[in-house]
Design a protein around this motif. Structure first.
Motif, PDB file in Angstrom:
ATOM      1  N   ASN A  29      16.978  24.738  18.486  1.00  0.00           N
ATOM      2  CA  ASN A  29      16.212  23.862  19.393  1.00  0.00           C
ATOM      3  C   ASN A  29      15.072  24.602  20.105  1.00  0.00           C
ATOM      4  O   ASN A  29      14.708  24.269  21.221  1.00  0.00           O
ATOM      5  N   GLU A  30      14.491  25.596  19.407  1.00  0.00           N
ATOM      6  CA  GLU A  30      13.377  26.373  19.961  1.00  0.00           C
ATOM      7  C   GLU A  30      12.023  25.855  19.491  1.00  0.00           C
ATOM      8  O   GLU A  30      10.987  26.282  19.985  1.00  0.00           O
ATOM      9  N   GLY A  31      12.024  24.983  18.514  1.00  0.00           N
ATOM     10  CA  GLY A  31      10.789  24.428  17.973  1.00  0.00           C
ATOM     11  C   GLY A  31      11.121  23.490  16.841  1.00  0.00           C
ATOM     12  O   GLY A  31      12.240  23.497  16.326  1.00  0.00           O
ATOM     13  N   ILE A  32      10.143  22.681  16.465  1.00  0.00           N
ATOM     14  CA  ILE A  32      10.360  21.741  15.368  1.00  0.00           C
ATOM     15  C   ILE A  32       9.085  21.630  14.544  1.00  0.00           C
ATOM     16  O   ILE A  32       7.989  21.577  15.091  1.00  0.00           O
ATOM     17  N   ASN A  33       9.269  21.652  13.240  1.00  0.00           N
ATOM     18  CA  ASN A  33       8.161  21.450  12.316  1.00  0.00           C
ATOM     19  C   ASN A  33       8.513  20.358  11.333  1.00  0.00           C
ATOM     20  O   ASN A  33       9.666  20.253  10.908  1.00  0.00           O
ATOM     21  N   LEU A  78       4.659  18.028  -0.379  1.00  0.00           N
ATOM     22  CA  LEU A  78       4.180  18.527   0.909  1.00  0.00           C
ATOM     23  C   LEU A  78       2.676  18.770   0.855  1.00  0.00           C
ATOM     24  O   LEU A  78       2.183  19.406  -0.076  1.00  0.00           O
ATOM     25  N   ILE A  79       1.943  18.246   1.848  1.00  0.00           N
ATOM     26  CA  ILE A  79       0.500  18.491   1.907  1.00  0.00           C
ATOM     27  C   ILE A  79       0.102  19.223   3.187  1.00  0.00           C
ATOM     28  O   ILE A  79      -1.037  19.665   3.331  1.00  0.00           O
ATOM     29  N   GLY A  80       1.047  19.355   4.118  1.00  0.00           N
ATOM     30  CA  GLY A  80       0.753  20.052   5.360  1.00  0.00           C
ATOM     31  C   GLY A  80       2.004  20.241   6.188  1.00  0.00           C
ATOM     32  O   GLY A  80       3.091  19.796   5.809  1.00  0.00           O
ATOM     33  N   ILE A  81       1.821  20.927   7.300  1.00  0.00           N
ATOM     34  CA  ILE A  81       2.917  21.194   8.238  1.00  0.00           C
ATOM     35  C   ILE A  81       2.386  20.932   9.643  1.00  0.00           C
ATOM     36  O   ILE A  81       1.237  21.266   9.956  1.00  0.00           O
ATOM     37  N   ILE A  82       3.223  20.354  10.481  1.00  0.00           N
ATOM     38  CA  ILE A  82       2.865  20.119  11.880  1.00  0.00           C
ATOM     39  C   ILE A  82       4.110  20.266  12.726  1.00  0.00           C
ATOM     40  O   ILE A  82       5.212  19.972  12.255  1.00  0.00           O
ATOM     41  N   GLY A  83       3.947  20.738  13.949  1.00  0.00           N
ATOM     42  CA  GLY A  83       5.127  20.840  14.786  1.00  0.00           C
ATOM     43  C   GLY A  83       4.845  21.291  16.196  1.00  0.00           C
ATOM     44  O   GLY A  83       3.708  21.578  16.569  1.00  0.00           O
ATOM     45  N   HIS A  84       5.920  21.321  16.972  1.00  0.00           N
ATOM     46  CA  HIS A  84       5.889  21.812  18.344  1.00  0.00           C
ATOM     47  C   HIS A  84       6.440  23.239  18.337  1.00  0.00           C
ATOM     48  O   HIS A  84       7.575  23.461  17.944  1.00  0.00           O
ATOM     49  N   TYR A  85       5.597  24.174  18.751  1.00  0.00           N
ATOM     50  CA  TYR A  85       5.949  25.588  18.804  1.00  0.00           C
ATOM     51  C   TYR A  85       6.032  26.012  20.253  1.00  0.00           C
ATOM     52  O   TYR A  85       5.559  25.328  21.144  1.00  0.00           O
ATOM     53  N   ARG A  86       6.532  27.202  20.474  1.00  0.00           N
ATOM     54  CA  ARG A  86       6.539  27.809  21.810  1.00  0.00           C
ATOM     55  C   ARG A  86       6.913  26.791  22.891  1.00  0.00           C
ATOM     56  O   ARG A  86       6.153  26.541  23.818  1.00  0.00           O
ATOM     57  N   LEU A  87       8.078  26.217  22.721  1.00  0.00           N
ATOM     58  CA  LEU A  87       8.556  25.269  23.726  1.00  0.00           C
ATOM     59  C   LEU A  87       8.793  26.005  25.038  1.00  0.00           C
ATOM     60  O   LEU A  87       9.320  27.116  25.059  1.00  0.00           O
ATOM     61  N   LYS A  88       8.382  25.373  26.115  1.00  0.00           N
ATOM     62  CA  LYS A  88       8.631  25.897  27.458  1.00  0.00           C
ATOM     63  C   LYS A  88       9.372  24.802  28.231  1.00  0.00           C
ATOM     64  O   LYS A  88       8.760  24.068  29.018  1.00  0.00           O
ATOM     65  N   PRO A  89      10.688  24.661  27.973  1.00  0.00           N
ATOM     66  CA  PRO A  89      11.446  23.563  28.586  1.00  0.00           C
ATOM     67  C   PRO A  89      11.372  23.572  30.116  1.00  0.00           C
ATOM     68  O   PRO A  89      11.343  22.515  30.742  1.00  0.00           O
ATOM     69  N   GLU A  90      11.322  24.759  30.706  1.00  0.00           N
ATOM     70  CA  GLU A  90      11.261  24.851  32.172  1.00  0.00           C
ATOM     71  C   GLU A  90       9.956  24.283  32.732  1.00  0.00           C
ATOM     72  O   GLU A  90       9.876  23.936  33.902  1.00  0.00           O
ATOM     73  N   HIS A  91       8.930  24.180  31.872  1.00  0.00           N
ATOM     74  CA  HIS A  91       7.641  23.622  32.290  1.00  0.00           C
ATOM     75  C   HIS A  91       7.338  22.273  31.626  1.00  0.00           C
ATOM     76  O   HIS A  91       6.243  21.750  31.786  1.00  0.00           O
ATOM     77  N   TYR A  92       8.296  21.776  30.843  1.00  0.00           N
ATOM     78  CA  TYR A  92       8.124  20.498  30.134  1.00  0.00           C
ATOM     79  C   TYR A  92       6.849  20.532  29.277  1.00  0.00           C
ATOM     80  O   TYR A  92       6.099  19.572  29.208  1.00  0.00           O
ATOM     81  N   ARG A  93       6.640  21.666  28.614  1.00  0.00           N
ATOM     82  CA  ARG A  93       5.403  21.886  27.858  1.00  0.00           C
ATOM     83  C   ARG A  93       5.731  22.492  26.502  1.00  0.00           C
ATOM     84  O   ARG A  93       6.690  23.259  26.370  1.00  0.00           O
ATOM     85  N   ALA A  94       4.913  22.155  25.509  1.00  0.00           N
ATOM     86  CA  ALA A  94       5.043  22.747  24.179  1.00  0.00           C
ATOM     87  C   ALA A  94       3.649  22.930  23.600  1.00  0.00           C
ATOM     88  O   ALA A  94       2.685  22.319  24.054  1.00  0.00           O
ATOM     89  N   GLU A  95       3.588  23.777  22.588  1.00  0.00           N
ATOM     90  CA  GLU A  95       2.338  23.972  21.851  1.00  0.00           C
ATOM     91  C   GLU A  95       2.453  23.249  20.518  1.00  0.00           C
ATOM     92  O   GLU A  95       3.476  23.342  19.841  1.00  0.00           O
TER      93      GLU A  95
END
Length: 185
Positions: free
Chosen positions: A68-72, A83-100
């Motif tokens: 549960n550290e990221g999802i692609n 498959l033609i591409g990849i997308i996801g949420h990286y560098r999750l910062k749960p304490e800040h409710y933010r993701a990259e």
């Protein structure tokens, strides 16, 4: 603090796309993405060279999902499971409710609105399901295509860091774009 759980894995669907979990059989396409000099031009990471490199990347993605550290998601067209591409949420910062958010697409699919559609769905998932407050994207300032797709999706320029990353003998700038969750759960 934000509680994040990617089990069971959430497949997503848009008008033209299926966003699904990557599988080992995607290694050829992952290798094509991560070994393509044009695709990787603005991503300061080593090029993939072998099937093993691609398999390691898929395993790393799986590990982040399981912990549960990221999802692609693998990006596919509805009429074709390739498959033609990849997308996801990286560098999750749960304490800040933010993701990259990060993404890449095979060059032959550029300019067709595919990434705009995929980003919209992944941002929606981030806000509605993950309950993020903000999502950021870090891009190379020379990457105008990525800048344009982010702006189309409502992201705004938040910062421009000068020579803040060192990669392969040179210092690189980073531009941060972000979007806030207006839903406020």
């Amino acid at each position: 603090m934000l509680e994040i759980n990617f089990t069971p894995f959430p497949n997503l669907e848009t008008e033209r796309l299926i966003l699904r979990r990557l599988v080992n059989d995607d290694f050829n396409e992952v290798l094509a993405l991560r070994s393509d000099k044009e695709t990787m031009k603005y991503i300061p990471r080593p090029l993939a060279k072998t099937k093993e490199d691609a398999m390691e990347h898929i395993a790393l993605i799986d590990l982040r999902i399981e912990s549960n550290e990221g999802i692609n998601w693998g990006i596919t067209l509805k009429n074709d499971s390739k498959l033609i591409g990849i997308i996801g949420h990286y560098r999750l910062k749960p304490e800040h409710y933010r993701a990259e958010i990060g993404y890449m697409l095979l060059p032959e699919y550029h300019g067709k609105g595919i990434m705009t559609e995929a980003i919209k769905e992944v941002v929606n998932y981030g806000f509605k399901i993950m309950r993020l407050h903000s999502i950021e994207a870090l891009i190379d300032p020379r990457n105008s295509a990525s800048e344009n797709v982010l702006k189309k999706n409502g992201f705004v320029k938040e910062a421009h860091f000068i020579e803040n990353e060192y990669y392969e003998g040179q210092f690189l700038d980073t531009v941060v774009y972000s979007i806030l969750n207006k839903l406020r759960f």
